[in-house]
Write an enzyme that holds these catalytic residues in place. Sequence first.
Site, PDB file in Angstrom:
ATOM      1  N   LYS A  35       0.746  -1.161   0.026  1.00  0.00           N
ATOM      2  CA  LYS A  35      -0.142   0.126  -0.244  1.00  0.00           C
ATOM      3  C   LYS A  35       0.987   1.409  -0.056  1.00  0.00           C
ATOM      4  O   LYS A  35       0.474   2.150  -0.808  1.00  0.00           O
ATOM      5  CB  LYS A  35      -0.914  -0.019   1.147  1.00  0.00           C
ATOM      6  CG  LYS A  35      -1.823   1.237   1.408  1.00  0.00           C
ATOM      7  CD  LYS A  35      -2.699   1.346   2.566  1.00  0.00           C
ATOM      8  CE  LYS A  35      -3.973   0.308   2.364  1.00  0.00           C
ATOM      9  NZ  LYS A  35      -4.696   0.391   3.646  1.00  0.00           N
ATOM     10  N   LEU A 153     -16.656  12.087   9.306  1.00  0.00           N
ATOM     11  CA  LEU A 153     -16.393  12.191   7.838  1.00  0.00           C
ATOM     12  C   LEU A 153     -17.401  11.261   7.271  1.00  0.00           C
ATOM     13  O   LEU A 153     -17.619  10.163   7.427  1.00  0.00           O
ATOM     14  CB  LEU A 153     -15.070  11.877   7.459  1.00  0.00           C
ATOM     15  CG  LEU A 153     -13.850  12.543   7.850  1.00  0.00           C
ATOM     16  CD1 LEU A 153     -12.436  11.886   7.403  1.00  0.00           C
ATOM     17  CD2 LEU A 153     -13.836  13.911   7.719  1.00  0.00           C
ATOM     18  N   PHE A 252     -30.786  12.786   6.905  1.00  0.00           N
ATOM     19  CA  PHE A 252     -31.196  11.543   7.271  1.00  0.00           C
ATOM     20  C   PHE A 252     -32.583  10.940   7.492  1.00  0.00           C
ATOM     21  O   PHE A 252     -32.738  10.013   8.292  1.00  0.00           O
ATOM     22  CB  PHE A 252     -29.966  11.095   8.490  1.00  0.00           C
ATOM     23  CG  PHE A 252     -28.606  11.156   8.463  1.00  0.00           C
ATOM     24  CD1 PHE A 252     -27.971  10.135   7.920  1.00  0.00           C
ATOM     25  CD2 PHE A 252     -28.093  12.243   8.243  1.00  0.00           C
ATOM     26  CE1 PHE A 252     -26.674   9.897   7.910  1.00  0.00           C
ATOM     27  CE2 PHE A 252     -26.617  12.374   8.014  1.00  0.00           C
ATOM     28  CZ  PHE A 252     -26.074  11.071   7.772  1.00  0.00           C
ATOM     29  N   GLY A 260     -26.161   1.020   6.039  1.00  0.00           N
ATOM     30  CA  GLY A 260     -24.852   0.008   5.906  1.00  0.00           C
ATOM     31  C   GLY A 260     -23.746   0.750   5.977  1.00  0.00           C
ATOM     32  O   GLY A 260     -23.590   1.783   6.606  1.00  0.00           O
ATOM     33  N   CYS A 263     -19.330   2.565   9.095  1.00  0.00           N
ATOM     34  CA  CYS A 263     -19.644   3.388  10.538  1.00  0.00           C
ATOM     35  C   CYS A 263     -20.909   2.832  11.292  1.00  0.00           C
ATOM     36  O   CYS A 263     -20.818   2.248  12.390  1.00  0.00           O
ATOM     37  CB  CYS A 263     -19.466   4.865  10.313  1.00  0.00           C
ATOM     38  SG  CYS A 263     -17.971   5.512   9.874  1.00  0.00           S
TER      39      CYS A 263
END
Length: 438
Positions: A35, A153, A252, A260, A263
């Site tokens: 990575k 975030l 929301f 899903g 978080c």
Amino acid sequence: MRIAMIGTGYVGLVSGACFADFGHQVTCVDKDAGKIEALRRGEIPIFEPGLDALVASNVKARRLDFTTDLTAPVAEADAVFIAVGTPSRRGDGHADLTYVYSAAREIAAALSGFTVVVTKSTVPVGTGDEVERLIREANPSADVVVASNPEFLREGAAIRDFKFPDRIVVGTDDERGRKVLGDVYRPLSLNQAPLMFTARRTAELIKYAANAFLATKITFINEIADLSEKVGADVQQVARGIGLDNRIGSKFLHAGPGFGGSCFPKDTRALVKIAQDHDVQLRIVEAVLGVNDIRKRAMARKVSNAAGNLRGKTVAVLGLTFKPDTDDMREAPSIPLVTGLLDMGAKVRAHDPVGMEQAKKELPEIEYCTDPYECARGADALVIVTEWVQFRALDLARLKNEMAQPVVVDLRNIYRPEDMAAQGFIYESVGRAPEPKV
């Protein structure tokens, strides 16, 4: 300021790049050598709009670099952020803190001079206490403050959320720690971002409480959607009507197939476990989890109700990621939906603008298509699962012509029932009565 960011996952990479863009000197550390080499070549391991350009510009400016060895970056840092994964622990739903504690021990050995160590990973209440204990046990002479700085975030809008936050929560009672983190976030003062200082445990709980509350709003409007369908109301108008109340707010309150992502499911489960460990019952949060799990499994039945017996039929699925503008498949509603369709004997083909490579790991048994119309070709039903902008203005006449049967199940209420009926579709959405076919 010199910052070491431990972990180059979603939170670590976005936070590190944004801190570098503020003018700080940031080194991102990860044990995955592959990575790190990819990041040095400019290859971004996650899909997040604008992140590739942000990383590239700050690498070019020499404010951002990547390494597998935390020794030098930690020794030189004013602040060390722990941004490693905290997945649900297999079997009991608690947050797995293995990576956090491992990072704390390694950081302890490398500390030099006064340093603020910050948990940015989402961690249960009291984790900062254990991180501090581990550091002091491993390095008794360390001049260190351990603070909490949870992230808020949204995937797909993370860079904007970082640079224009609703609030910045810093959990520490130490004045030196407050000063360092105040300096880290000082560039955001021009945006008038509220900087909220709390005790460490309070900051840790704020993150879980915020996610649980947002998950509750989603689950609430999904249950109201079910009631709307039964009584002939329109859940979108209901949501607008209650969302205009400033005490509630409109965010929301979009009915759909359930929440899903990385978080909400993980953090609500962990919050319930934290409460149970302290002999507290969070009945509302427990109900939210149960209702959401049932809802995601029920979406396949919604398709069956619209299209009839699915055995031997082909179902086209548009959208696989848990939300648009990300390639994240973690706990995506598409997974139980597709699994349910397969269990009913359907053949499934799918298209997602960016998430198909990740989806293949979760759903290897289905067919993947390059565009929505190829996906719809010969299908007996089409299901819209993720509200990608690419799906909001489909050529409906072409779509109908491609399909074997004109059945559309819109789990995100992208289209208007009257428009779909006018095009000759059998159309089902969420929380709205179907328009009579003309």
